[in-house]
Write a protein that holds these residues in place. Structure first.
Motif, PDB file in Angstrom:
ATOM      1  N   TRP A  49      -3.690   9.556  20.725  1.00 37.02           N
ATOM      2  CA  TRP A  49      -3.614  10.230  19.427  1.00 37.02           C
ATOM      3  C   TRP A  49      -4.735   9.707  18.530  1.00 37.02           C
ATOM      4  N   SER A  50      -4.935  10.365  17.422  1.00 37.99           N
ATOM      5  CA  SER A  50      -5.995   9.977  16.487  1.00 37.99           C
ATOM      6  C   SER A  50      -5.487   8.907  15.524  1.00 37.99           C
ATOM      7  N   PRO A  51      -6.360   8.002  15.065  1.00 37.89           N
ATOM      8  CA  PRO A  51      -5.936   6.990  14.081  1.00 37.89           C
ATOM      9  C   PRO A  51      -5.469   7.651  12.790  1.00 37.89           C
ATOM     10  N   VAL A  52      -4.496   7.025  12.137  1.00 37.37           N
ATOM     11  CA  VAL A  52      -3.974   7.511  10.853  1.00 37.37           C
ATOM     12  C   VAL A  52      -4.478   6.585   9.754  1.00 37.37           C
ATOM     13  N   PRO A  53      -5.157   7.089   8.721  1.00 35.24           N
ATOM     14  CA  PRO A  53      -5.634   6.229   7.635  1.00 35.24           C
ATOM     15  C   PRO A  53      -4.480   5.451   6.994  1.00 35.24           C
ATOM     16  N   PRO A  57       0.850  -1.194   0.000  1.00 36.66           N
ATOM     17  CA  PRO A  57       0.000   0.000   0.000  1.00 36.66           C
ATOM     18  C   PRO A  57       0.884   1.242   0.000  1.00 36.66           C
ATOM     19  N   ASP A  58       0.284   2.405  -0.151  1.00 35.95           N
ATOM     20  CA  ASP A  58       1.022   3.643   0.066  1.00 35.95           C
ATOM     21  C   ASP A  58       1.337   3.765   1.554  1.00 35.95           C
ATOM     22  N   PRO A  59       2.507   4.302   1.928  1.00 34.52           N
ATOM     23  CA  PRO A  59       2.781   4.509   3.359  1.00 34.52           C
ATOM     24  C   PRO A  59       1.820   5.544   3.930  1.00 34.52           C
ATOM     25  N   PRO A  60       1.568   5.513   5.233  1.00 34.59           N
ATOM     26  CA  PRO A  60       0.696   6.534   5.820  1.00 34.59           C
ATOM     27  C   PRO A  60       1.241   7.924   5.508  1.00 34.59           C
ATOM     28  N   SER A  61       0.380   8.820   5.072  1.00 34.92           N
ATOM     29  CA  SER A  61       0.839  10.124   4.598  1.00 34.92           C
ATOM     30  C   SER A  61       0.841  11.199   5.672  1.00 34.92           C
ATOM     31  N   ALA A  62       0.142  10.966   6.767  1.00 32.43           N
ATOM     32  CA  ALA A  62       0.003  12.015   7.783  1.00 32.43           C
ATOM     33  C   ALA A  62       0.551  11.542   9.123  1.00 32.43           C
ATOM     34  N   ALA A  63       1.111  12.488   9.873  1.00 30.02           N
ATOM     35  CA  ALA A  63       1.556  12.192  11.235  1.00 30.02           C
ATOM     36  C   ALA A  63       0.340  11.960  12.133  1.00 30.02           C
ATOM     37  N   PRO A  64       0.501  11.160  13.188  1.00 28.57           N
ATOM     38  CA  PRO A  64      -0.611  10.991  14.133  1.00 28.57           C
ATOM     39  C   PRO A  64      -1.062  12.351  14.677  1.00 28.57           C
ATOM     40  N   ALA A  65      -2.341  12.636  14.541  1.00 21.53           N
ATOM     41  CA  ALA A  65      -2.882  13.936  14.959  1.00 21.53           C
ATOM     42  C   ALA A  65      -3.351  13.872  16.405  1.00 21.53           C
ATOM     43  N   SER A  66      -3.460  15.048  17.005  1.00 19.48           N
ATOM     44  CA  SER A  66      -3.997  15.210  18.365  1.00 19.48           C
ATOM     45  C   SER A  66      -3.203  14.426  19.397  1.00 19.48           C
ATOM     46  N   LEU A  67      -1.877  14.303  19.190  1.00 20.79           N
ATOM     47  CA  LEU A  67      -1.046  13.595  20.171  1.00 20.79           C
ATOM     48  C   LEU A  67      -1.012  14.391  21.471  1.00 20.79           C
TER      49      LEU A  67
END
Length: 262
Positions: free
Chosen positions: A182-186, A155-165
């Protein structure tokens, strides 16, 4: 043509590989079983074999290439084999031998009647190595296998850093702890956590590696050994944490949070 059928419903097929190019034929079918034979069926409509149909098996398809791969997907293309009627697509699962090579652990036929010179496999597992090869088929026979190609769908690597850490101190019977959320990363299949208590925080392997997990919350309990004079984390210190999302293709950008001393 005699068709032999079982007791249940079935569809019988027959390929006449002896028909002469350019000739016209009529076919009748008769059913048989241990008790005897049926009457012949009515004759088929006239069937004329193409004068251009090869009387020999086709050559192996050439120039097989992987034209793309992604999440549970591998796309293939090859050069048309002269005289072919259709193609068969084979996939072999490969397993690492631990010294840089692979050995086959199973082969499956993905398609046995494809007429195009492209094919997309939508059933592979991400992160596994596969070998693909193609056969060309016509009424005269089957070609040798093409040269194989190897693909590893990812798959494509996760594109966003974990948010709301965020993190917070709390006191337990085993000492002071810090809980991170933290919030889940798609697209992530897990998360990697590093901890630093240096004045200028750095996050290096293995000195600062803390853990890897699939959840989006983590409790850092610090020292947990029963023999430790002080359990938990040191509340007189500040701690910095780095959280990175990960999947089979790689890592996301990282998120960092600082927890000052209590």
């Amino acid at each position: 043509v005699a068709a032999v059928c079982g007791s249940g419903p079935s569809v019988a097929q027959y390929v006449d590989a002896t028909a002469a190019n350019g000739s016209e034929y009529f076919y009748e079918v008769q059913s048989v079983n241990p008790g005897g034979s049926s009457e012949m069926s009515p004759a088929s409509a006239a069937v004329k074999v193409s004068a251009e149909q090869s009387g020999v098996a086709p050559p192996a398809p050439a120039d097989l290439k992987v034209t793309g791969s992604g999440h549970h997907q591998v796309a293939l293309a090859w050069t048309a084999a002269p005289g072919r009627s259709f193609y068969r697509v084979w996939r072999t699962t490969l397993h690492s031998d631990g010294v840089g090579g692979n050995y086959p652990v199973g082969r499956v036929l993905l398609d046995d009647a494809i007429e195009a010179v492209t094919f997309t496999d939508t059933s592979p597992t991400d992160g596994r190595n596969y070998s693909y090869a193609i056969e060309a088929v016509n009424p005269a026979g089957v070609s040798a296998l093409s040269a194989s190609v190897i693909a590893r769908p990812l798959p494509d690597p996760p594109s966003a850093a974990p948010a709301s850490l965020a993190g917070k101190w709390s006191k337990t019977r085993d000492g002071q702890v810090i809980t991170l959320t933290w919030s889940p990363v798609p697209g992530a299949t897990g998360y990697v956590i590093y901890r630093s208590s240096d004045p200028a925080p750095t996050f290096t392997w293995p000195a600062h590696y803390l853990t890897a997990l699939v959840e989006t919350t983590y409790v850092d309990k610090g020292v947990t050994e029963k023999s430790a004079p002080v359990k938990g984390l040191d509340p007189t210190k500040g701690y910095d944490y780095q959280v990175t999302a990960v999947n089979a293709a790689g890592l996301s950008p990282s998120a960092v949070v600082h927890l000052p001393a209590r």
